[in-house]
Design an enzyme around this catalytic site. Structure first.
Site, PDB file in Angstrom:
ATOM      1  N   HIS A 155       0.861  -1.184   0.000  1.00 40.30           N
ATOM      2  CA  HIS A 155       0.000   0.000   0.000  1.00 40.30           C
ATOM      3  C   HIS A 155       0.902   1.240   0.000  1.00 40.30           C
ATOM      4  O   HIS A 155       1.202   1.794   1.052  1.00 40.30           O
ATOM      5  CB  HIS A 155      -0.903  -0.022   1.233  1.00 40.30           C
ATOM      6  CG  HIS A 155      -1.958   1.036   1.244  1.00 40.30           C
ATOM      7  ND1 HIS A 155      -3.222   0.825   1.760  1.00 40.30           N
ATOM      8  CD2 HIS A 155      -1.954   2.322   0.818  1.00 40.30           C
ATOM      9  CE1 HIS A 155      -3.945   1.939   1.643  1.00 40.30           C
ATOM     10  NE2 HIS A 155      -3.179   2.863   1.085  1.00 40.30           N
TER      11      HIS A 155
ATOM     12  N   HIS B  75       5.931   4.058   4.565  1.00 37.63           N
ATOM     13  CA  HIS B  75       6.377   2.668   4.727  1.00 37.63           C
ATOM     14  C   HIS B  75       6.809   2.127   3.363  1.00 37.63           C
ATOM     15  O   HIS B  75       7.978   2.260   3.018  1.00 37.63           O
ATOM     16  CB  HIS B  75       5.325   1.789   5.389  1.00 37.63           C
ATOM     17  CG  HIS B  75       3.907   2.211   5.200  1.00 37.63           C
ATOM     18  ND1 HIS B  75       3.321   2.339   3.965  1.00 37.63           N
ATOM     19  CD2 HIS B  75       2.951   2.532   6.107  1.00 37.63           C
ATOM     20  CE1 HIS B  75       2.060   2.711   4.121  1.00 37.63           C
ATOM     21  NE2 HIS B  75       1.803   2.842   5.403  1.00 37.63           N
TER      22      HIS B  75
ATOM     23  N   GLU C 161      -2.606  -1.743  -3.262  1.00 29.94           N
ATOM     24  CA  GLU C 161      -3.786  -1.046  -2.776  1.00 29.94           C
ATOM     25  C   GLU C 161      -3.455   0.396  -2.446  1.00 29.94           C
ATOM     26  O   GLU C 161      -2.315   0.745  -2.134  1.00 29.94           O
ATOM     27  CB  GLU C 161      -4.364  -1.758  -1.553  1.00 29.94           C
ATOM     28  CG  GLU C 161      -3.445  -1.813  -0.355  1.00 29.94           C
ATOM     29  CD  GLU C 161      -4.071  -2.515   0.841  1.00 29.94           C
ATOM     30  OE1 GLU C 161      -4.989  -3.338   0.639  1.00 29.94           O
ATOM     31  OE2 GLU C 161      -3.657  -2.235   1.973  1.00 29.94           O
TER      32      GLU C 161
ATOM     33  N   HIS D   2      -7.961  -5.890   7.453  1.00 31.35           N
ATOM     34  CA  HIS D   2      -7.742  -4.851   8.453  1.00 31.35           C
ATOM     35  C   HIS D   2      -7.941  -5.447   9.848  1.00 31.35           C
ATOM     36  O   HIS D   2      -9.043  -5.834  10.221  1.00 31.35           O
ATOM     37  CB  HIS D   2      -8.664  -3.642   8.282  1.00 31.35           C
ATOM     38  CG  HIS D   2      -8.042  -2.379   8.827  1.00 31.35           C
ATOM     39  ND1 HIS D   2      -7.264  -1.551   8.071  1.00 31.35           N
ATOM     40  CD2 HIS D   2      -8.058  -1.857  10.059  1.00 31.35           C
ATOM     41  CE1 HIS D   2      -6.836  -0.535   8.804  1.00 31.35           C
ATOM     42  NE2 HIS D   2      -7.294  -0.706  10.028  1.00 31.35           N
TER      43      HIS D   2
END
Length: 249
Positions: free
Chosen positions: A44, A51, A79, A201
């Site tokens: 992501h 990150h 994503e 999640h």
């Protein structure tokens, strides 16, 4: 049905970014995770590159190609919010799956799904473009969005990804069954409309079995934060096998 396990490398990259020494390496971690039996990798890349960095996406894709993982049906799921830089990465790599997430650039993590009625004008051409590259497209959706599934299908998406934050938050509470009932409604409505169902999640070794057993149609789960925390204690190999075991119960 079998549900696939995709491991999100973001938190490994976040740890790498705390020091300018280049390790832990997301590419090496991805290789070890796949060797342990994971079905795919998720990244992501956010605009601030807190990150996963943009160059990580290309290096992970190169590893998957060079090591022959793509020929073994291992998938890369990219994503994120489809800003220009994100779309360039997707355009260059053409991953097997793109999951569109309406996260604010300043948000700590993804915390809500799409309002597809309000966002149709933006999403429709983006989905069309991504599918022209051969990408499967999933939309990140809230657990109580069963009335949106026909619109999700209408604008061209192939799947949804159920945001499982509320499920994880309520897992140890008295309303777990009621929350799960709403996830089931949305997943079933997605299936009725010809959509695949992913989830992700805050899924953990502990809460994954109940979720998997409750959702009749679950194609894939994406797990990063809890997996990375568990891997600090267990190591990658044991952590992957533990999540695969949770997913198969």
């Amino acid at each position: 049905m079998k549900s696939l396990l995709s491991i999100n490398l973001n938190k490994i990259a976040l740890l790498r970014n705390q020091r300018d020494v280049g390790y832990p390496c997301p590419v090496a971690a991805g290789r070890a995770i796949l060797a342990a039996g994971a079905d795919g990798l998720t990244i992501h890349p956010r605009p601030d590159q807190r990150h996963i960095r943009y160059n990580d996406a290309y290096e992970i894709d190169k590893m998957l190609r060079d090591d022959g993982y793509y020929s073994r049906n291992i998938e890369l799921n990219i994503e994120g919010n489809p800003f220009d830089d994100f779309m360039k990465i997707c355009r260059d790599i053409k991953p097997q799956q793109v999951t569109l997430v309406p996260d604010d650039p300043m948000a700590a993590t993804s915390d809500s799904g799409w309002d597809v009625f309000a966002s149709e004008a933006r999403l429709r051409p983006i989905i069309t473009e991504l599918k022209s590259y051969g990408c499967r497209v999933a939309l990140f959706m809230d657990y109580d969005s069963e009335n949106s599934m026909a619109k999700v299908k209408n604008i061209g998406s192939d799947r949804i990804e159920l945001y499982t934050g509320p499920y994880a938050a309520g897992f140890d509470g008295d309303n777990k069954v009621a929350i799960m009932a709403q996830y089931i409604k949305t997943a079933n409505m997605a299936h009725v409309n010809g959509l695949g169902v992913n989830a992700g999640h805050d899924l953990t070794i502990e809460n994954l079995p109940y979720f998997k057993s409750s959702i009749k149609y679950l194609d894939e789960v994406s797990i990063g934060h809890a997996f990375t925390a568990d891997a600090l204690y267990m190591g990658f190999d044991t952590a992957v096998k533990s999540y695969l075991n949770s997913l198969s119960r």
